[in-house]
Structures are given as structure tokens and as C-alpha cells.
Scaffold this active site. Structure first.
Site, PDB file in Angstrom:
ATOM      1  N   GLY A  76       0.843  -1.201   0.000  1.00 11.94           N
ATOM      2  CA  GLY A  76       0.000   0.000   0.000  1.00 11.94           C
ATOM      3  C   GLY A  76       0.875   1.247   0.000  1.00 11.94           C
ATOM      4  N   ILE A 103       1.360   2.996   6.988  1.00 11.82           N
ATOM      5  CA  ILE A 103       0.618   3.945   7.825  1.00 11.82           C
ATOM      6  C   ILE A 103       0.154   3.245   9.104  1.00 11.82           C
ATOM      7  CG2 ILE A 103      -0.169   5.365   5.883  1.00 11.82           C
ATOM      8  CD1 ILE A 103      -3.025   4.118   6.460  1.00 11.82           C
ATOM      9  N   ASP A 104       0.091   1.898   9.062  1.00  9.90           N
ATOM     10  CA  ASP A 104      -0.427   1.143  10.209  1.00  9.90           C
ATOM     11  C   ASP A 104       0.527   1.117  11.406  1.00  9.90           C
ATOM     12  OD1 ASP A 104      -2.563   0.625   8.597  1.00  9.90           O
ATOM     13  OD2 ASP A 104      -2.167  -1.509   8.343  1.00  9.90           O
ATOM     14  N   ARG A 149     -25.988  12.560  18.220  1.00 13.82           N
ATOM     15  CA  ARG A 149     -25.823  11.203  17.702  1.00 13.82           C
ATOM     16  C   ARG A 149     -24.551  10.550  18.235  1.00 13.82           C
ATOM     17  NH1 ARG A 149     -26.673  12.960  11.480  1.00 13.82           N
ATOM     18  NH2 ARG A 149     -28.891  12.525  11.308  1.00 13.82           N
ATOM     19  N   MET A 183      -8.160   2.646   9.368  1.00 12.56           N
ATOM     20  CA  MET A 183      -7.355   1.505   8.933  1.00 12.56           C
ATOM     21  C   MET A 183      -6.585   0.900  10.109  1.00 12.56           C
ATOM     22  SD  MET A 183      -5.950   2.229   5.120  1.00 12.56           S
ATOM     23  CE  MET A 183      -7.033   2.007   3.703  1.00 12.56           C
ATOM     24  N   GLY A 184      -6.072  -0.270   9.881  1.00 11.87           N
ATOM     25  CA  GLY A 184      -5.367  -1.002  10.936  1.00 11.87           C
ATOM     26  C   GLY A 184      -5.778  -2.448  10.827  1.00 11.87           C
ATOM     27  N   ARG A 226      -4.535   7.524   3.699  1.00 12.06           N
ATOM     28  CA  ARG A 226      -3.255   7.189   3.074  1.00 12.06           C
ATOM     29  C   ARG A 226      -2.843   8.186   1.993  1.00 12.06           C
ATOM     30  NH1 ARG A 226      -3.465   0.965   1.647  1.00 12.06           N
ATOM     31  NH2 ARG A 226      -3.207   1.724  -0.458  1.00 12.06           N
TER      32      ARG A 226
HETATM   33  O1  F6P Z   1      -1.365  -2.142   4.964  1.00 13.25           O
HETATM   34  C1  F6P Z   1      -1.843  -0.861   5.129  1.00 13.25           C
HETATM   35  C2  F6P Z   1      -3.290  -0.765   4.882  1.00 13.25           C
HETATM   36  O2  F6P Z   1      -3.498   0.597   4.975  1.00 13.25           O
HETATM   37  C3  F6P Z   1      -4.223  -1.554   5.799  1.00 13.25           C
HETATM   38  O3  F6P Z   1      -4.569  -0.917   6.981  1.00 13.25           O
HETATM   39  C4  F6P Z   1      -5.421  -1.778   4.923  1.00 13.25           C
HETATM   40  O4  F6P Z   1      -6.127  -2.930   5.292  1.00 13.25           O
HETATM   41  C5  F6P Z   1      -4.822  -1.956   3.579  1.00 13.25           C
HETATM   42  O5  F6P Z   1      -3.651  -1.175   3.573  1.00 13.25           O
HETATM   43  C6  F6P Z   1      -5.728  -1.579   2.448  1.00 13.25           C
HETATM   44  O6  F6P Z   1      -5.000  -1.554   1.270  1.00 13.25           O
HETATM   45  P1  F6P Z   1      -5.562  -1.585  -0.230  1.00 13.25           P
HETATM   46  O7  F6P Z   1      -7.041  -1.457  -0.162  1.00 13.25           O
HETATM   47  O8  F6P Z   1      -4.915  -0.425  -0.880  1.00 13.25           O
HETATM   48  O9  F6P Z   1      -5.089  -2.861  -0.807  1.00 13.25           O
END
Ligand code: F6P
Length: 342
Positions: free
Chosen positions: A11, A126-127, A162, A169-170, A275
Site C-alpha cells: 500500500g 501507515i499502520d 448522535r 485503517m489497521g 493514506r
Molecule cells: O497495509 C496498510 C493498509 O493501509 C491496511 O490498513 C489496509 O487494510 C490496507 O492497507 C488496504 O490496502 P488496499 O485497499 O490499498 O489494498
């Protein structure tokens, strides 16, 4: 002339261009010609390259993404692809290769190093879940984006009384959720490291609302799972490293919260917004320091190493250590976040 290849895999991530720029600028000074390999390992399988000079890396430090392109190609999936990678490395007459990536890209780098290629790794995600480095670049940018989003969700949540669920992400680790959740003043933070107890989540929210609060913010990492039940998958299809596409926990969580508490609940899935875009100054500097160290490792022939941040210092660690396991959230940090739940 000495030749070094450079690629970015997995990614994309803000700060990749800072690393490329640093490798090229210092590499040229050390007398290297720099071969940019396009689209991660795919470029080495197909021998698609671009020569990098000072001009190619001019005006890129502030740009997100990667000027080299990226892919989730695993050359170890097919034996012929691995052979092509090794053959092209030789054909390109590379003295060394700098691979910038996460667990998958660096896993391949480590294997190729064992097959005799001179490889140096640069950790990226980024994770922030890569082992043997305190931080990866891209993480700081991501948490700043998420924090701003949480701030924005606060005002709309408050106006409408609300609960807002914010899915971030993660995949395996909840670093983004924990850091941005603390910074954004989240009322509950849910991460892959701890199963979600929906009753407990609703108790926290009910208690908060009984105190007079009329809105709440729940931050959930995409890889978080309910106590009983599996990961929420967006798609059953696997990528070439065997990863499923995640996403969807936010919607399920919001539905369960609304059912159990009766409070109107909405979801915001931040996805790839986290990202994209310009890297923060911290990520530009970390990427630059990693890039300089990577080309220095090539120059001093320290192959099979990964650059890493240890405290405030940039050091070299074995690539095998970087990919040995996932770095999950420090529970002491999560305990700090929990003080502010409710
Ligand atoms: O590995 C980093 C990350 O941002 C994860 O958190 C996420 O699951 C994944 O990439 C998503 O990547 P893509 O949709 O670009 O394949």
C-alpha cells in the site's frame, strides 16, 4: 559504475517520495547510478525500470504516494516469477537493491537476501505495525488526518445528538485508532488486539449519556472483531500475499450500538483518505533519514538489514527481525486511552 535499484511495494504511504529523493540525492553523491523499479516487485518480474537523477526527484518531497508506483505483487507465488526477479536483478547489473515496504514487501526482500541478492529494507506503513522500529513514516500523516476527521465528526455528532462511529485503517494492529482516538478525544476506541464486547461498549456509552452528554465518538480499527464472530470482510478475494480486504466493522458496530442503546448512530469509514495526500513534516524528515541510512548501508555493504527508528536514532536491524512478527499496540498506551472512555 555502481548501480543500486530502488522499489516501493504494498500500500502506498505518505513519505515514500522523501525516501526515494534521499536515496537518489545521496546515492548520486556517492557515485551510484540509481535504477527506479516501477510498481514494486512487479517491475522486477517484468523488468520495467526508470533511471532516476536529480531532476526526477525534484519537487517531490511534499507529494503523497510514490513516483515509482506500487503493487501488491508477490514474486514467491510462482517459482518462475522469483526466477525472473533474480535474472532481472543480474541483467540490470545491480550492486544492491533498496526495497521500501511493509511486512509483505520486506518479507520478499528478506527471502531474496537469503538467495544471495544484496538487499536493504526501509520500513513503511501507515499502520505502524512493523516490528523492530519504533515508528514507520506515513503513520504521523495518517493520525493527523484521522484526528482532524474526528474533530469534524464531533461538531456534527453534537449538533444532531448522535453517536458517530469512525472506522479507520489497521489490519492487525490498532495504532492509528489508538493514537488518533486519544488525540481526537474519542469516547471508545476499539482495536484488533482486544475483542469487542458490545455490552461493555454500550454500558460506557449509556453511562456517558446519563452524565448529560448527548453525543459520543467511537473509533474502531478495521481489523477489530466482536467477541463472538469473525473479522468483518469487505471481499472474500485474497491478494497475492493471502490478505483479505477488510472493512465493514464500523457499519455492524453502529447497527449493534443503535439497537442496544436506542441512540441514533451513524458511521464514517475513512478508508484510503488516511493514506492519501501530503506527508507531515515529521514523515518527510523520517523518510529522508531512512533513505540516507539505506544508501549508507548499501555503501558499507551491510546487506540483509532494515533501517529503523530506535528512540531518536536511526539504526540498522536484521531484515529478519523486522518481518518476524507484527508490532501490536502497547497495552500501556491503550490503558491511557481507556482512562478517557465514557
Ligand atoms: O497495509 C496498510 C493498509 O493501509 C491496511 O490498513 C489496509 O487494510 C490496507 O492497507 C488496504 O490496502 P488496499 O485497499 O490499498 O489494498
Amino acid at each position: 559504475m555502481k548501480r543500486v535499484g530502488i522499489l516501493t511495494g504494498g500500500g502506498d504511504c505518505p513519505g515514500l517520495n522523501s525516501v526515494i529523493r534521499a536515496v537518489v540525492r545521496k546515492g548520486l553523491k556517492l557515485g551510484y547510478s540509481i535504477v527506479g523499479i516501477k510498481n514494486g516487485w512487479k517491475g522486477l518480474v517484468e523488468n520495467v525500470t526508470v533511471s532516476l537523477d536529480e531532476r526526477s526527484v525534484s519537487g517531490i518531497i511534499h507529494r503523497g504516494g510514490t513516483i515509482l508506483g506500487t503493487s501488491r505483487t508477490n514474486p514467491y507465488k510462482k517459482p518462475e516469477d522469483k526466477q525472473k526477479v533474480i535474472a532481472n536483478y543480474k541483467k540490470l547489473k545491480l550492486n544492491a537493491l533498496i526495497a521500501i515496504g511493509g511486512e509483505d514487501t520486506l518479507g520478499v526482500a528478506n527471502k531474496l537476501n537469503h538467495e544471495g541478492l544484496n538487499v536493504v529494507g526501509v520500513p513503511k506503513t501507515i499502520d505502524n505495525d512493523l516490528n523492530a522500529t519504533d515508528f514507520t513514516f506515513g503513520f504521523d500523516t495518517a493520525i493527523n488526518i484521522v484526528t482532524e476527521c474526528i474533530d469534524r465528526l464531533h461538531t456534527t455528532a453534537e449538533s444532531h445528538q448522535r453517536i458517530m462511529v469512525c472506522e479507520v485503517m489497521g489490519r492487525h494492529a490498532g495504532w492509528i485508532a489508538t493514537y488518533a482516538g486519544i488525540a481526537g478525544g474519542a469516547d471508545v476506541i476499539l482495536i484488533p488486539e482486544q475483542r469487542i464486547d458490545i455490552k461493555e461498549v454500550c454500558n460506557i456509552l449509556n453511562k456517558r449519556h446519563r452524565k448529560g452528554k448527548t453525543f459520543s465518538i467511537v473509533v474502531v480499527a478495521e481489523g477489530a472483531q466482536f467477541k463472538k464472530g469473525d473479522m468483518i470482510l469487505q471481499e472474500e478475494k485474497l491478494d497475492s500475499f493471502g490478505h483479505v480486504r477488510l472493512g465493514g466493522i464500523g457499519n455492524q458496530l453502529a447497527q449493534r450500538i443503535e439497537e442496544e442503546t436506542g441512540f441514533e448512530t451513524r458511521v464514517a469509514v475513512l478508508g484510503h483518505i488516511q493514506r492519501g495526500g501530503s506527508p507531515t513534516a515529521m514523515d518527510r524528515v523520517l523518510g529522508t533519514r531512512f533513505g540516507i541510512m539505506a544508501i549508507d548501508l548499501v555503501e558499507t555493504k551491510q546487506f540483509g538489514k532494515m533501517v529503523s527508528l530506535s528512540g531518536t536514532k536511526i539504526v540498522a536491524v536484521p531484515l529478519s527481525k523486522g518481518v518476524a512478527k507484527i508490532k501490536t499496540v502497547d497495552m500501556k498506551l491503550y490503558d491511557i486511552a481507556k482512562v478517557f472512555f465514557g
